[in-house]
Motif scaffolding. Structure first.
Motif, PDB file in Angstrom:
ATOM      1  N   LEU A 394       9.282  10.162  13.500  1.00  0.00           N
ATOM      2  CA  LEU A 394       8.912  10.595  11.933  1.00  0.00           C
ATOM      3  C   LEU A 394       8.808   9.460  10.930  1.00  0.00           C
ATOM      4  N   SER A 395       9.513   8.444  11.410  1.00  0.00           N
ATOM      5  CA  SER A 395       9.631   7.421  10.159  1.00  0.00           C
ATOM      6  C   SER A 395       8.255   6.570  10.123  1.00  0.00           C
ATOM      7  N   PHE A 397       5.556   7.545   9.085  1.00  0.00           N
ATOM      8  CA  PHE A 397       4.806   7.885   7.764  1.00  0.00           C
ATOM      9  C   PHE A 397       5.258   6.986   6.617  1.00  0.00           C
ATOM     10  N   GLU A 398       6.473   6.817   6.635  1.00  0.00           N
ATOM     11  CA  GLU A 398       7.180   5.809   5.463  1.00  0.00           C
ATOM     12  C   GLU A 398       6.846   4.426   5.611  1.00  0.00           C
ATOM     13  N   TYR A 400       4.160   3.491   7.083  1.00  0.00           N
ATOM     14  CA  TYR A 400       2.668   3.386   6.950  1.00  0.00           C
ATOM     15  C   TYR A 400       2.124   2.869   8.413  1.00  0.00           C
ATOM     16  N   LEU A 402       0.636   4.896  10.732  1.00  0.00           N
ATOM     17  CA  LEU A 402       0.169   6.237  11.663  1.00  0.00           C
ATOM     18  C   LEU A 402      -0.543   5.806  12.776  1.00  0.00           C
TER      19      LEU A 402
ATOM     20  N   ASP B  34       8.048   1.918  -2.679  1.00  0.00           N
ATOM     21  CA  ASP B  34       7.163   2.323  -1.326  1.00  0.00           C
ATOM     22  C   ASP B  34       7.521   3.621  -0.700  1.00  0.00           C
ATOM     23  N   LEU B  35       8.859   3.909  -0.726  1.00  0.00           N
ATOM     24  CA  LEU B  35       9.517   4.870  -0.271  1.00  0.00           C
ATOM     25  C   LEU B  35       9.112   6.159  -0.827  1.00  0.00           C
ATOM     26  N   ALA B  38       5.610   6.762  -0.313  1.00  0.00           N
ATOM     27  CA  ALA B  38       5.165   7.312   0.796  1.00  0.00           C
ATOM     28  C   ALA B  38       5.668   8.864   1.017  1.00  0.00           C
ATOM     29  N   SER B  39       6.687   9.285   0.307  1.00  0.00           N
ATOM     30  CA  SER B  39       7.301  10.451   0.361  1.00  0.00           C
ATOM     31  C   SER B  39       6.207  11.592  -0.536  1.00  0.00           C
ATOM     32  N   HIS B  42       3.111  11.709   1.889  1.00  0.00           N
ATOM     33  CA  HIS B  42       3.164  12.319   3.167  1.00  0.00           C
ATOM     34  C   HIS B  42       4.115  13.744   3.096  1.00  0.00           C
ATOM     35  N   TYR B  43       5.447  13.598   2.796  1.00  0.00           N
ATOM     36  CA  TYR B  43       6.279  14.361   2.965  1.00  0.00           C
ATOM     37  C   TYR B  43       6.149  15.747   1.946  1.00  0.00           C
TER      38      TYR B  43
END
Lengths: 413, 94
Positions: A394-395, A397-398, A400, A402, B34-35, B38-39, B42-43
């Motif tokens: 899952l991680s 994605f954060e 980067y 993919l 960055d987090l 990214a959230s 994507h999330y």
């Protein structure tokens, strides 16, 4: 024969045994609870018991086993993906599938057909060459073939597709197979049950308790269960389960539809896929053509079917096989596909201790049933992700990181 | 045939529209970590319910907002981003 049947019916004692116990009341606690009694959840339960000796396990299924996407896919098993990580993972699954009928002692009707991914343009041919080279590099039998070989394998097809999009070649994947999908769920259920796993049907998960970032237990329609480990293997219901633990994922739910024709004498030996025409088709052991297409175009949490789908799909099928124009469609249905942005699954650990995800299976889940069960069982038992699924975490994605599976996961992407 | 109401062109067949995903508040890309970024990229929650979504009317090139129940597929309202409704949305035919 009629006498035998009558005697059997009136005998009162039916010799055919149940596949698994009819569990009604859960125990107070389990070592692990698996949410979702589809192929993936049951396979994970089976391998937890068989490979790791963890048998104090409950599988909770909201409906009946195999009634979700396990029973709604088009049963194709293949490993001709685009990224080395994807190819290795699905190849391990194909190898498990090949021995699975024997291992589970149930006839899965696993039928090796060969799989053609048709290319109608030069750019599609480039992707096929790319996939063939990646496949060969990791030892999977895939190669690019010309129209002569396609015509030989499937002489019934109009290679010009009614003049609209002539076929230029194909990626031929020899291990491509089909299998009876319900039997996969039943076989894993029986295997897991015989080792002590308890399977609860008609049992809905209503909440998951978490304290200090660690799973404590599960609220169900049959009462509260104490457990430190929960595996969510619920495909299209993943966002609803994740909401119970306040976990956000990139998963978006789209319906994916499929249909079957009336049964015919066997004529289609191979599995045919066309990304440009948004079609995949094979002939089942019952003689029906099993046909699927691309995803419905927007987010929707439902398994309704549409006429648009049948109309669009059959027009392309008739382009490929003009002689099928009089054949009837007898059933259509839909499943809820949990789509990820990079067309690879989300597997393994999550930020919540004791909550494991087996999700993001979109349009590519059935073929991964054995290997996802095996790797998720390993992950639960060791509290550490199996090497084969590291790139599906899952991680990613954060971070980067993919995967690049878009070109090979399905059709129409 | 399913229909959707474009705020500019009126009720049109759904095949003329493209789904643009859920509308979400964009963090400032210059100040977010960055987090956080990214959230945002994507999330998402994505459990079924009434969502604010981007839709695109392809023939006219119109981006607009639809409020839709993703469990029942009922569209409650469609409007331009620059022109949100002042009061609570009422059910429109869709």
């Amino acid at each position: 024969m009629a006498y035998q049947l009558l005697k059997y019916a009136l005998g009162g004692e039916y010799k055919e045994p149940r596949f698994f116990r009819d569990c009604q009341t859960p125990k107070k606690s389990y070592d692990a609870v698996i949410i979702g009694g589809g192929g993936h959840g049951l396979a994970a339960a089976y391998y937890l018991a068989k490979d790791h000796g963890i048998t104090n396990v409950a599988v909770l299924e909201k409906g009946y086993i195999g009634g979700g996407n396990t029973g709604r896919n088009t049963t194709i098993v293949r490993s001709n993906y685009l990224t080395p990580d994807g190819v290795n993972f699905y190849d391990a699954s194909v190898k498990l599938f090949e021995g699975l009928s024997t291992e589970l002692d149930i006839n899965l009707f696993y039928s090796n057909r060969g799989h053609f991914t048709l290319a109608h343009s030069e750019s599609a041919m480039r992707t096929m060459r790319w996939r063939a080279e990646v496949n060969k590099h990791v030892g999977v039998k895939s190669r690019v073939v010309g129209t002569d070989e396609i015509a030989k394998a499937c002489p019934q097809m109009d290679l010009s597709c009614s003049g609209k999009s002539p076929i230029q070649g194909a990626l031929y994947h020899e291990p491509g197979s089909i299998a009876r999908h319900d039997a996969v769920a039943w076989g894993y259920a029986r295997g897991a049950d015989s080792m002590g796993v308890e399977i609860f049907q008609n049992t809905e998960v209503q909440g998951i308790d978490i304290k200090d970032g660690q799973v404590q237990g599960v609220h169900t329609s049959r009462g509260y269960i104490v457990t430190g480990k929960v595996l969510s293997a619920v495909a299209g219901f993943t966002p609803r389960i994740c909401k119970m633990v306040d976990l956000k994922t990139p998963i978006v739910i789209h319906p994916l539809q499929a249909c079957v024709s009336e049964p015919m004498k066997p004529w289609l030996d191979t599995i045919l896929v066309s990304g440009s025409l948004h079609v995949y088709v094979s002939q089942s052991s019952r003689g029906e053509l099993v046909m699927g297409s691309s995803l419905d175009p927007y987010e929707f949490h439902s398994t309704r079917s549409t006429f648009d789908f049948v109309e669009g799909l059959t027009s392309h099928i008739v382009d490929m096989f003009p002689f099928l124009s009089n054949v009837k469609i007898v059933r259509q249905w839909a499943g809820m596909a949990d789509i990820t942005p990079d067309f690879a699954p989300i597997m393994g650990m999550t930020p919540i201790k004791g909550f494991y995800l087996d999700a993001g299976w979109g349009t590519w889940g059935f073929k991964a049933t054995p290997i996802s069960g095996k790797t998720m069982a390993h992950t639960l038992a060791n509290d550490k992700a199996h090497d084969l699924i590291h790139s599906f975490r899952l991680s990613r994605f954060e971070e980067y990181e993919l995967t690049g599976e878009k070109g090979a996961a399905s059709v129409g992407h | 045939m399913k229909l959707l109401k474009c705020p500019i062109n009126g009720t049109r067949p759904l095949s003329e529209f493209i789904f643009g995903g859920e509308w979400r508040d964009m963090p400032n890309p210059d100040t977010s970590s960055d987090l956080e970024w990214a959230s945002y990229v994507h999330y998402r929650d994505n459990a079924p319910g009434i969502k604010k979504e981007w839709w695109y009317h392809s023939p006219s090139g119109t981006w607009f907002i639809a409020e839709r129940n993703t469990l029942t597929d009922e569209v409650l309202a469609t409007y331009l981003y620059s022109n949100p409704p002042a009061t609570n949305v009422k059910e429109q035919s869709a």
